[in-house]
Design a protein around this motif. Structure first.
Motif, PDB file in Angstrom:
ATOM      1  N   ILE A  34      40.976  30.096  68.707  1.00 13.28           N
ATOM      2  CA  ILE A  34      41.748  28.887  68.407  1.00 13.28           C
ATOM      3  C   ILE A  34      40.904  27.899  67.599  1.00 13.28           C
ATOM      4  N   SER A  35      41.576  26.843  67.145  1.00  9.85           N
ATOM      5  CA  SER A  35      40.899  25.733  66.473  1.00  9.85           C
ATOM      6  C   SER A  35      40.134  24.895  67.488  1.00  9.85           C
ATOM      7  N   GLY A  36      38.988  24.400  67.078  1.00 14.43           N
ATOM      8  CA  GLY A  36      38.216  23.513  67.935  1.00 14.43           C
ATOM      9  C   GLY A  36      38.888  22.183  68.179  1.00 14.43           C
ATOM     10  N   PHE A  37      39.904  21.857  67.389  1.00 12.63           N
ATOM     11  CA  PHE A  37      40.643  20.604  67.556  1.00 12.63           C
ATOM     12  C   PHE A  37      41.834  20.754  68.496  1.00 12.63           C
ATOM     13  N   THR A  38      42.027  21.937  69.047  1.00 12.05           N
ATOM     14  CA  THR A  38      43.164  22.168  69.929  1.00 12.05           C
ATOM     15  C   THR A  38      43.005  21.398  71.234  1.00 12.05           C
ATOM     16  N   VAL A  39      44.050  20.653  71.585  1.00  9.95           N
ATOM     17  CA  VAL A  39      44.075  19.987  72.892  1.00  9.95           C
ATOM     18  C   VAL A  39      45.340  20.342  73.677  1.00  9.95           C
ATOM     19  N   ARG A  40      46.302  20.975  73.033  1.00  7.79           N
ATOM     20  CA  ARG A  40      47.548  21.350  73.689  1.00  7.79           C
ATOM     21  C   ARG A  40      47.773  22.839  73.538  1.00  7.79           C
ATOM     22  N   PRO A  41      48.125  23.535  74.601  1.00  5.07           N
ATOM     23  CA  PRO A  41      48.055  23.063  75.976  1.00  5.07           C
ATOM     24  C   PRO A  41      46.599  22.990  76.440  1.00  5.07           C
ATOM     25  N   PRO A  42      46.293  22.193  77.456  1.00  5.24           N
ATOM     26  CA  PRO A  42      44.899  21.996  77.866  1.00  5.24           C
ATOM     27  C   PRO A  42      44.186  23.286  78.249  1.00  5.24           C
ATOM     28  N   GLN A  43      44.920  24.227  78.833  1.00  4.72           N
ATOM     29  CA  GLN A  43      44.264  25.457  79.277  1.00  4.72           C
ATOM     30  C   GLN A  43      43.742  26.296  78.118  1.00  4.72           C
ATOM     31  N   ALA A  44      44.309  26.092  76.922  1.00  3.29           N
ATOM     32  CA  ALA A  44      43.848  26.869  75.767  1.00  3.29           C
ATOM     33  C   ALA A  44      42.366  26.617  75.506  1.00  3.29           C
ATOM     34  N   ARG A  45      41.933  25.374  75.659  1.00  4.11           N
ATOM     35  CA  ARG A  45      40.512  25.046  75.429  1.00  4.11           C
ATOM     36  C   ARG A  45      39.615  25.746  76.444  1.00  4.11           C
ATOM     37  N   ARG A  46      40.141  25.957  77.621  1.00  8.24           N
ATOM     38  CA  ARG A  46      39.338  26.621  78.661  1.00  8.24           C
ATOM     39  C   ARG A  46      39.337  28.139  78.494  1.00  8.24           C
ATOM     40  N   GLU A  47      40.424  28.671  77.959  1.00  2.67           N
ATOM     41  CA  GLU A  47      40.605  30.122  77.966  1.00  2.67           C
ATOM     42  C   GLU A  47      40.221  30.827  76.678  1.00  2.67           C
ATOM     43  N   LYS A  48      40.233  30.099  75.556  1.00  2.00           N
ATOM     44  CA  LYS A  48      40.100  30.770  74.267  1.00  2.00           C
ATOM     45  C   LYS A  48      38.865  30.291  73.503  1.00  2.00           C
ATOM     46  N   PRO A  49      38.186  31.196  72.801  1.00  2.00           N
ATOM     47  CA  PRO A  49      37.042  30.791  71.974  1.00  2.00           C
ATOM     48  C   PRO A  49      37.478  29.957  70.779  1.00  2.00           C
ATOM     49  N   LYS A  50      36.673  28.957  70.458  1.00  2.00           N
ATOM     50  CA  LYS A  50      36.986  28.055  69.342  1.00  2.00           C
ATOM     51  C   LYS A  50      36.261  28.552  68.097  1.00  2.00           C
ATOM     52  N   VAL A  51      37.022  28.877  67.057  1.00  6.37           N
ATOM     53  CA  VAL A  51      36.425  29.552  65.903  1.00  6.37           C
ATOM     54  C   VAL A  51      36.706  28.852  64.571  1.00  6.37           C
ATOM     55  N   SER A  52      37.411  27.698  64.603  1.00  4.99           N
ATOM     56  CA  SER A  52      37.705  27.044  63.337  1.00  4.99           C
ATOM     57  C   SER A  52      37.821  25.539  63.511  1.00  4.99           C
ATOM     58  N   ALA A  53      37.732  24.835  62.371  1.00  2.00           N
ATOM     59  CA  ALA A  53      38.046  23.415  62.293  1.00  2.00           C
ATOM     60  C   ALA A  53      39.209  23.283  61.316  1.00  2.00           C
ATOM     61  N   PHE A  54      39.423  22.084  60.754  1.00  2.00           N
ATOM     62  CA  PHE A  54      40.522  21.939  59.800  1.00  2.00           C
ATOM     63  C   PHE A  54      40.192  22.622  58.468  1.00  2.00           C
ATOM     64  N   THR A  55      38.975  22.404  57.975  1.00  2.00           N
ATOM     65  CA  THR A  55      38.635  22.890  56.635  1.00  2.00           C
ATOM     66  C   THR A  55      37.545  23.954  56.634  1.00  2.00           C
TER      67      THR A  55
END
Length: 273
Positions: A34-55
């Motif tokens: 997921i995107s590092g800017f993801t805040v919805r749903p909250p569980q996504a930040r806990r469950e998924k690796p953050k691999v991108s930003a906007f640009t």
């Protein structure tokens, strides 16, 4: 015996709206990044690796996840998309800009992952929610002129789906002519004079990635004459709720706008204005 669901099985979401939509459709197990800017749903930040930003994106980290689809949004992510395509990843870059476009995006994404009926039902529910907001807004005694600012230096305004949500919530966007411009650079104001001239009753701010500072806005040259500044009607709508063209904007985003407009309208009625 039920087989594997249709469509891509390993999806990287480069922005928040596909993540929120896939969770809502019950397809969150397909998401591998997921995107590092993801805040919805909250569980996504806990469950998924953050691999991108906007640009920018961690291309090697994305490739290591072995995705069969990456989903992003607009020209802002063109470079990320091009690199992933060169590296053999299938990419879908959506470019929806309107409320109806958001609803259509949800249905297209649902069809893409083999859940067309679920996506249609979800979109229909969001439509009913918007209709309810619009019906309530129609009862307000007055409609305010509303200025929405998505960035401060330079000043950027006029994003289409926000202007439409303002209208549904009972207000009138003061820069409707800019809503036809899909690129942010075409919606830059050279200075703040046009805002002063159009005299909004309410100022809404959502500065992507940083906190809205109403005191800085109020201190701009000449802005003290604006009714919104004079009356202290400067409000922040958190950027994850309104600047992502996805479900958040059609639920909590418009909910926040509608509440601000309703309070303003009721105060105006009480004061006899």
């Amino acid at each position: 015996m039920k087989g594997q669901p249709a469509g891509p099985q390993r999806i990287v979401c480069l922005t928040e709206e596909p993540t929120e939509t896939l969770y809502a459709l019950g397809a969150q197990d397909r998401i591998v990044g997921i995107s590092g800017f993801t805040v919805r749903p909250p569980q996504a930040r806990r469950e998924k690796p953050k691999v991108s930003a906007f640009t920018s994106a961690k291309v090697e980290a994305i490739l290591a996840l072995k995705p069969d689809l990456a989903i992003g949004f607009s020209d802002i992510q063109a470079d990320i998309a091009a690199e992933l395509v060169r590296r053999g990843v299938e990419v879908w870059i959506a470019n929806h800009r309107s409320v109806e476009g958001i609803l259509d995006y949800i249905e297209r994404l649902g069809a893409l992952v083999g859940l067309p009926a679920e996506a249609r039902a979800y979109a229909d529910g969001l439509r009913r929610g918007l209709d309810a907001v619009e019906a309530q807004a129609a009862l307000l005694p007055r409609r305010p002129k509303v200025y929405f600012e998505e960035w401060d230096e330079p000043i950027i305004t006029g994003i289409r789906w926000v202007g439409e949500l303002i209208r549904i919530a009972g207000g009138d966007d003061i820069f409707p002519e800019l809503s036809v411009e899909p690129l942010a650079k075409a919606r830059i104001l050279a200075n703040g004079d046009p805002v002063v001239e159009r005299a909004p009753d309410i100022i809404l701010g959502s500065w992507c990635g940083k906190k809205f500072r109403p005191e800085r806005v109020a201190a701009r040259p000449g802005w003290g004459a604006i009714p919104a500044v004079r009356d202290g009607e400067l409000h922040e709508i958190k950027s994850p709720l309104i600047l992502q063209p996805g479900p958040a904007a059609l639920t909590d985003g418009i909910g926040g706008i509608a509440a601000i407009i309703a309070r303003w309208s009721q105060r105006q009625a009480r004061s006899g204005n």
